[in-house]
Enzyme design. Structure first.
Site, mmCIF file in Angstrom:
data_model
loop_
_atom_site.group_PDB
_atom_site.id
_atom_site.type_symbol
_atom_site.label_atom_id
_atom_site.label_comp_id
_atom_site.label_asym_id
_atom_site.label_seq_id
_atom_site.Cartn_x
_atom_site.Cartn_y
_atom_site.Cartn_z
ATOM 1 N N ASP A 62 -6.983 -4.919 -6.330
ATOM 2 C CA ASP A 62 -5.997 -4.860 -4.990
ATOM 3 C C ASP A 62 -5.011 -4.057 -5.060
ATOM 4 O O ASP A 62 -3.977 -4.575 -5.766
ATOM 5 C CB ASP A 62 -6.025 -6.073 -4.514
ATOM 6 C CG ASP A 62 -5.104 -6.286 -3.299
ATOM 7 O OD1 ASP A 62 -4.775 -5.235 -2.863
ATOM 8 O OD2 ASP A 62 -4.869 -7.418 -2.793
ATOM 9 N N TYR A 158 -0.268 5.523 10.600
ATOM 10 C CA TYR A 158 -1.288 6.055 9.383
ATOM 11 C C TYR A 158 -0.482 7.344 9.037
ATOM 12 O O TYR A 158 -0.136 7.623 7.836
ATOM 13 C CB TYR A 158 -2.433 6.212 9.987
ATOM 14 C CG TYR A 158 -3.255 7.040 8.836
ATOM 15 C CD1 TYR A 158 -3.832 6.351 8.062
ATOM 16 C CD2 TYR A 158 -3.661 8.422 9.264
ATOM 17 C CE1 TYR A 158 -4.767 6.896 7.050
ATOM 18 C CE2 TYR A 158 -4.375 9.009 8.273
ATOM 19 C CZ TYR A 158 -5.115 8.126 7.250
ATOM 20 O OH TYR A 158 -5.679 9.056 6.417
#
Length: 264
Positions: A62, A158
């Protein structure tokens, strides 16, 4: 060894279980590197690694977890007998108008795209620098986006995260150079590629009312691209492979557009 040969090199690719990351893992392996895929999707990652043949593997990762990075880097280095290349590819894109995007979606993109890449740079430099577990220098390639260089609607957060990756890349390259780490740090700016993420983005643009349909959104991207087409996974994967090789030995702190000219 020819300039484009990675025989004997050891690489870690984050987010390599699918999409662009899978393409990068395959391209690096095809050039002769031994590749470990770091991903939360371990089953899919194992499928990819097994298809690459012997000498490749998987570590659970992760990218938002600092301790997880430390463990994954150690496992990858032990498995491969060293580490020469780290590709920080893992990322997420959550579309949304600036008037509507939620704090949760903002944090998610910041966590994966910015924090995840920063931690990847941190641990890659630590393992590759003199005195590190690998300690022979190497190359870090971060994955930004053409979104960092253009103002495309619906992807404001983003775009901001990918701009941050560009800045981190350049600062990391300067620090590594000043401290004598022997590690080059570069990034690529992919254009739109019709992976699952790319297709999802086109659909999102239509749902947000920015384009009449997903097809219209894609046409808009192509119209903005001098090369007259969308990108392909191989276009991006080959650029990453180039930056990992000795052919790019004097390329450092750079952002390489792989967008068909869209962001010029």
């Amino acid at each position: 060894m020819s300039a484009f040969d990675l025989t004997g090199r050891r690489a870690l690719v984050t987010g390599g279980a699918q999409g662009l990351g899978e393409g990068m893992a395959r391209a690096l392996a095809a050039a002769g590197a031994h590749v470990v895929i770091g991903d939360v999707q371990t089953d899919a990652a194992h499928t990819v690694a097994e298809s690459l043949g012997d000498g490749h593997g998987v570590v659970a990762l992760d990218v938002t977890d600092d301790a997880g990075w430390a463990t994954a880097i150690t496992e990858a280095t032990d498995r491969l007998g060293g580490l020469d290349v780290v590709v920080n590819n893992a990322g997420v894109e959550i579309s949304g108008l600036m008037t509507e995007i939620s704090a949760e979606d903002i944090r998610r993109q910041l966590d994966v795209n910015v924090l995840g890449t920063a931690l990847g740079i941190k641990h890659a430099l630590r393992v590759m620098r003199p005195g590190g577990a690998a300690g022979t220098g190497g190359a870090i390639i971060n994955v930004a986006s053409v979104a960092a260089t253009i103002a495309f609607p619906g992807i404001g957060i983003y775009s901001a995260t990918k701009s941050a990756i560009d800045r981190m890349t350049r600062v990391a390259a300067m620090e590594a150079g000043k401290l004598g780490y022997g590690v080059r740090v570069n990034c690529v700016y992919p254009g739109l590629v019709p992976t699952e993420m790319g297709a999802g983005l086109a659909n999102d643009m239509a749902e947000l009312g920015l384009f009449g349909s997903a097809e219209e959104a894609v046409e808009a991207v192509v119209d903005l691209t001098p090369s007259g087409r969308l990108g392909e996974v191989a276009d991006i994967a080959d650029a990453v492979t180039f930056l990992a090789t000795d052919a790019a030995r004097f390329v450092n702190g750079a952002g390489l557009p792989v967008d068909g000219g869209m962001g010029m």
